[in-house]
Scaffold this motif. Structure first.
Motif, PDB file in Angstrom:
ATOM      1  N   ARG A  63       0.673  -1.183  -0.055  1.00  0.00           N
ATOM      2  CA  ARG A  63      -0.045  -0.169  -0.020  1.00  0.00           C
ATOM      3  C   ARG A  63       0.981   1.258  -0.027  1.00  0.00           C
ATOM      4  O   ARG A  63       0.816   2.087  -0.772  1.00  0.00           O
ATOM      5  CB  ARG A  63      -0.817   0.123   1.400  1.00  0.00           C
ATOM      6  CG  ARG A  63      -2.045   1.162   1.373  1.00  0.00           C
ATOM      7  CD  ARG A  63      -2.969   0.886   2.445  1.00  0.00           C
ATOM      8  NE  ARG A  63      -3.967   2.211   2.186  1.00  0.00           N
ATOM      9  CZ  ARG A  63      -4.806   2.131   1.585  1.00  0.00           C
ATOM     10  NH1 ARG A  63      -5.214   0.897   1.154  1.00  0.00           N
ATOM     11  NH2 ARG A  63      -5.822   3.053   1.629  1.00  0.00           N
ATOM     12  N   TYR A  65       3.675   1.704  -1.196  1.00  0.00           N
ATOM     13  CA  TYR A  65       4.442   1.818  -2.465  1.00  0.00           C
ATOM     14  C   TYR A  65       3.360   2.361  -3.543  1.00  0.00           C
ATOM     15  O   TYR A  65       3.999   3.035  -4.456  1.00  0.00           O
ATOM     16  CB  TYR A  65       5.175   0.599  -2.900  1.00  0.00           C
ATOM     17  CG  TYR A  65       5.667   0.549  -4.406  1.00  0.00           C
ATOM     18  CD1 TYR A  65       6.977   0.930  -4.469  1.00  0.00           C
ATOM     19  CD2 TYR A  65       5.059  -0.249  -5.242  1.00  0.00           C
ATOM     20  CE1 TYR A  65       7.356   1.150  -5.691  1.00  0.00           C
ATOM     21  CE2 TYR A  65       5.784  -0.234  -6.512  1.00  0.00           C
ATOM     22  CZ  TYR A  65       6.741   0.390  -6.879  1.00  0.00           C
ATOM     23  OH  TYR A  65       7.452   0.529  -8.115  1.00  0.00           O
ATOM     24  N   LEU A  66       2.180   1.768  -3.457  1.00  0.00           N
ATOM     25  CA  LEU A  66       1.449   1.984  -4.617  1.00  0.00           C
ATOM     26  C   LEU A  66       0.297   2.890  -4.427  1.00  0.00           C
ATOM     27  O   LEU A  66      -0.088   3.508  -5.721  1.00  0.00           O
ATOM     28  CB  LEU A  66       0.579   0.464  -5.071  1.00  0.00           C
ATOM     29  CG  LEU A  66       1.602  -0.722  -5.549  1.00  0.00           C
ATOM     30  CD1 LEU A  66       0.695  -1.805  -5.763  1.00  0.00           C
ATOM     31  CD2 LEU A  66       2.083  -0.299  -7.195  1.00  0.00           C
ATOM     32  N   PRO A  68       0.439   6.127  -3.761  1.00  0.00           N
ATOM     33  CA  PRO A  68       0.601   7.267  -4.252  1.00  0.00           C
ATOM     34  C   PRO A  68       0.340   7.237  -6.029  1.00  0.00           C
ATOM     35  O   PRO A  68       0.342   8.062  -6.541  1.00  0.00           O
ATOM     36  CB  PRO A  68       1.960   7.768  -4.019  1.00  0.00           C
ATOM     37  CG  PRO A  68       2.322   6.813  -2.698  1.00  0.00           C
ATOM     38  CD  PRO A  68       1.411   5.552  -2.764  1.00  0.00           C
ATOM     39  N   GLN A  69       0.465   6.006  -6.413  1.00  0.00           N
ATOM     40  CA  GLN A  69       0.423   5.762  -7.892  1.00  0.00           C
ATOM     41  C   GLN A  69      -1.092   5.510  -8.391  1.00  0.00           C
ATOM     42  O   GLN A  69      -0.942   5.590  -9.933  1.00  0.00           O
ATOM     43  CB  GLN A  69       1.465   4.640  -8.350  1.00  0.00           C
ATOM     44  CG  GLN A  69       2.672   4.996  -7.835  1.00  0.00           C
ATOM     45  CD  GLN A  69       3.831   3.847  -8.400  1.00  0.00           C
ATOM     46  OE1 GLN A  69       4.051   3.729  -9.648  1.00  0.00           O
ATOM     47  NE2 GLN A  69       4.314   3.087  -7.510  1.00  0.00           N
ATOM     48  N   LEU A  70      -1.906   5.235  -7.641  1.00  0.00           N
ATOM     49  CA  LEU A  70      -3.129   4.824  -8.026  1.00  0.00           C
ATOM     50  C   LEU A  70      -4.026   6.093  -8.486  1.00  0.00           C
ATOM     51  O   LEU A  70      -3.919   6.850  -7.475  1.00  0.00           O
ATOM     52  CB  LEU A  70      -4.103   4.079  -7.072  1.00  0.00           C
ATOM     53  CG  LEU A  70      -3.041   2.692  -6.577  1.00  0.00           C
ATOM     54  CD1 LEU A  70      -4.409   2.003  -5.490  1.00  0.00           C
ATOM     55  CD2 LEU A  70      -3.088   1.781  -8.136  1.00  0.00           C
ATOM     56  N   ARG A  71      -4.640   6.200  -9.440  1.00  0.00           N
ATOM     57  CA  ARG A  71      -5.443   7.273  -9.982  1.00  0.00           C
ATOM     58  C   ARG A  71      -6.597   6.965 -10.104  1.00  0.00           C
ATOM     59  O   ARG A  71      -7.188   6.081 -10.872  1.00  0.00           O
ATOM     60  CB  ARG A  71      -4.907   7.970 -11.175  1.00  0.00           C
ATOM     61  CG  ARG A  71      -3.215   8.252 -11.473  1.00  0.00           C
ATOM     62  CD  ARG A  71      -3.212   9.432 -10.437  1.00  0.00           C
ATOM     63  NE  ARG A  71      -1.715   9.939 -10.509  1.00  0.00           N
ATOM     64  CZ  ARG A  71      -0.849   9.852  -9.549  1.00  0.00           C
ATOM     65  NH1 ARG A  71      -1.310   9.062  -8.199  1.00  0.00           N
ATOM     66  NH2 ARG A  71       0.361  10.136  -9.711  1.00  0.00           N
ATOM     67  N   GLU A  81      -4.106  -1.417 -15.331  1.00  0.00           N
ATOM     68  CA  GLU A  81      -3.016  -0.655 -14.866  1.00  0.00           C
ATOM     69  C   GLU A  81      -2.419  -0.894 -13.691  1.00  0.00           C
ATOM     70  O   GLU A  81      -1.374  -0.982 -13.276  1.00  0.00           O
ATOM     71  CB  GLU A  81      -3.266   0.740 -14.838  1.00  0.00           C
ATOM     72  CG  GLU A  81      -2.506   1.726 -14.436  1.00  0.00           C
ATOM     73  CD  GLU A  81      -1.004   1.606 -15.430  1.00  0.00           C
ATOM     74  OE1 GLU A  81      -0.182   2.360 -14.731  1.00  0.00           O
ATOM     75  OE2 GLU A  81      -0.800   1.158 -16.415  1.00  0.00           O
ATOM     76  N   VAL A  82      -3.826  -1.336 -12.415  1.00  0.00           N
ATOM     77  CA  VAL A  82      -3.291  -1.792 -11.380  1.00  0.00           C
ATOM     78  C   VAL A  82      -2.515  -2.855 -11.495  1.00  0.00           C
ATOM     79  O   VAL A  82      -1.374  -3.186 -10.574  1.00  0.00           O
ATOM     80  CB  VAL A  82      -4.463  -1.737 -10.346  1.00  0.00           C
ATOM     81  CG1 VAL A  82      -4.183  -2.302  -8.914  1.00  0.00           C
ATOM     82  CG2 VAL A  82      -5.504  -0.403 -10.424  1.00  0.00           C
ATOM     83  N   ARG A  84      -0.569  -4.003 -13.624  1.00  0.00           N
ATOM     84  CA  ARG A  84       0.773  -3.771 -14.182  1.00  0.00           C
ATOM     85  C   ARG A  84       1.775  -3.266 -12.798  1.00  0.00           C
ATOM     86  O   ARG A  84       2.789  -3.766 -12.760  1.00  0.00           O
ATOM     87  CB  ARG A  84       0.598  -2.899 -15.457  1.00  0.00           C
ATOM     88  CG  ARG A  84       2.077  -2.620 -15.977  1.00  0.00           C
ATOM     89  CD  ARG A  84       1.928  -1.524 -16.793  1.00  0.00           C
ATOM     90  NE  ARG A  84       1.829  -0.245 -16.145  1.00  0.00           N
ATOM     91  CZ  ARG A  84       2.740   0.383 -15.553  1.00  0.00           C
ATOM     92  NH1 ARG A  84       4.140  -0.192 -15.590  1.00  0.00           N
ATOM     93  NH2 ARG A  84       2.572   1.410 -14.959  1.00  0.00           N
ATOM     94  N   LEU A  85       1.198  -2.359 -12.293  1.00  0.00           N
ATOM     95  CA  LEU A  85       1.862  -1.665 -11.299  1.00  0.00           C
ATOM     96  C   LEU A  85       2.327  -2.832 -10.243  1.00  0.00           C
ATOM     97  O   LEU A  85       3.479  -2.738  -9.776  1.00  0.00           O
ATOM     98  CB  LEU A  85       0.934  -0.658 -10.512  1.00  0.00           C
ATOM     99  CG  LEU A  85       0.936   0.731 -11.222  1.00  0.00           C
ATOM    100  CD1 LEU A  85      -0.211   1.602 -10.514  1.00  0.00           C
ATOM    101  CD2 LEU A  85       2.113   1.278 -11.625  1.00  0.00           C
ATOM    102  N   THR A  88       5.091  -4.972 -11.211  1.00  0.00           N
ATOM    103  CA  THR A  88       6.554  -4.304 -11.122  1.00  0.00           C
ATOM    104  C   THR A  88       7.186  -4.426  -9.884  1.00  0.00           C
ATOM    105  O   THR A  88       8.326  -4.166  -9.855  1.00  0.00           O
ATOM    106  CB  THR A  88       6.345  -2.871 -11.465  1.00  0.00           C
ATOM    107  OG1 THR A  88       5.617  -1.968 -10.464  1.00  0.00           O
ATOM    108  CG2 THR A  88       5.524  -2.503 -12.894  1.00  0.00           C
TER     109      THR A  88
END
Length: 270
Positions: A63, A65-66, A68-71, A81-82, A84-85, A88
């Motif tokens: 949580r 790590y991810l 801030p990247q969730l839109r 996209e989630v 794919r994130l 990574t």
């Protein structure tokens, strides 16, 4: 019954335009309502639930790590996209993501199972059980990583190197040392190294040819080792059509001509 008179053309045009305008306004209003509902704070993402193979991951670290990247909101997040994130993240081989109402994401992870180093030990590249290379650093206290072999080869060749490694392991068991390194050179030449340091030149050829050479060697080398007082093997060259050459530690000349001929004859009979 008398039919109704046709409306004038310009009236029909005006009616059509009015209907189209009304429909456009209705669709815009509906779209605005849908957007408002989808982005309403009540649909904000509340929690990410992580399960599956999570030996190297935790819900808290994922949580952190991810997030801030969730839109987007719970309803508007792009699940591909989630996914794919998540994939990574170090050690993550596969992620399955699904929504759980009212505001949770449920993520099931499948981690890589490391079996070897790809290249130098500690270099950050590992080979998984499917023969694929991935980047990760094992925990310093992970004892199992100390026993992983080094696999070396051209880019995209990890599956081939790992496949031959698995086939060679049981064939080399009579030597009493595990295979610690296997390398496929750019020219197609194979080279193996045992845990004790002995270097074995396997040469070129198909997997079947390489295994046949290695089996011939491993089935006869214990007898030769015994003949020389149990001296350790230092190197072997299996690229000869009717035998092999060896070098034993502390022995300058492995065999005289007669012994070499006898050994070659025994090897041919095998």
């Amino acid at each position: 019954m008398a039919s109704r008179p046709a409306l004038p053309f310009d009236v029909r045009i005006m009616n059509g335009l009015a209907s189209a305008l009304f429909l456009g306004v209705a669709l815009a209003a509906l779209g605005t309502a849908v957007w408002w509902v989808a982005h309403h704070p009540s649909w904000s993402l509340g929690r990410i639930v992580v399960d599956g193979e999570v030996e190297h991951q935790s819900e808290a670290s994922v949580r952190a790590y991810l997030a801030p990247q969730l839109r987007g909101s719970f309803l508007t997040l792009d699940l591909q996209e989630v996914k794919r994130l998540f994939e990574t993240l170090p050690w993550v081989r596969q992620a399955v993501v699904r929504r759980e109402f009212p505001n949770r994401l449920h993520v099931t992870l499948q981690e890589h199972e490391a079996v070897a180093w790809w290249g130098e030990v500690g270099g950050g590249k590992l080979v998984n059980r499917q023969g694929a290379v991935f980047e990760a650093d094992p925990d310093p206290d992970e004892q199992q990583s100390q026993a992983w072999p080094e696999l070396i080869g051209p880019e995209g060749g990890s599956d081939r190197v790992y496949a031959l490694y698995r086939q060679l392991q049981p064939v080399l068991q009579p030597l009493g040392q595990p295979l610690s390194q296997l390398e496929l050179g750019a020219s197609g030449h194979w080279q193996a190294r045992l845990a004790g340091g002995a270097l074995i030149e396997l040469g070129r050829g198909s997997a079947a040819e390489l295994l046949a050479r290695t089996e011939r060697f491993s089935s006869t080398i214990p007898e030769l080792t015994t003949r020389y007082g149990g001296r350790a093997l230092e190197a072997a060259d299996l690229r000869y059509p009717d035998g092999y050459a060896v070098r034993m530690r502390g022995v300058q000349t492995v065999t005289d001509d007669k012994a070499a001929a006898a050994l070659a004859a025994r090897v041919r009979k095998k």
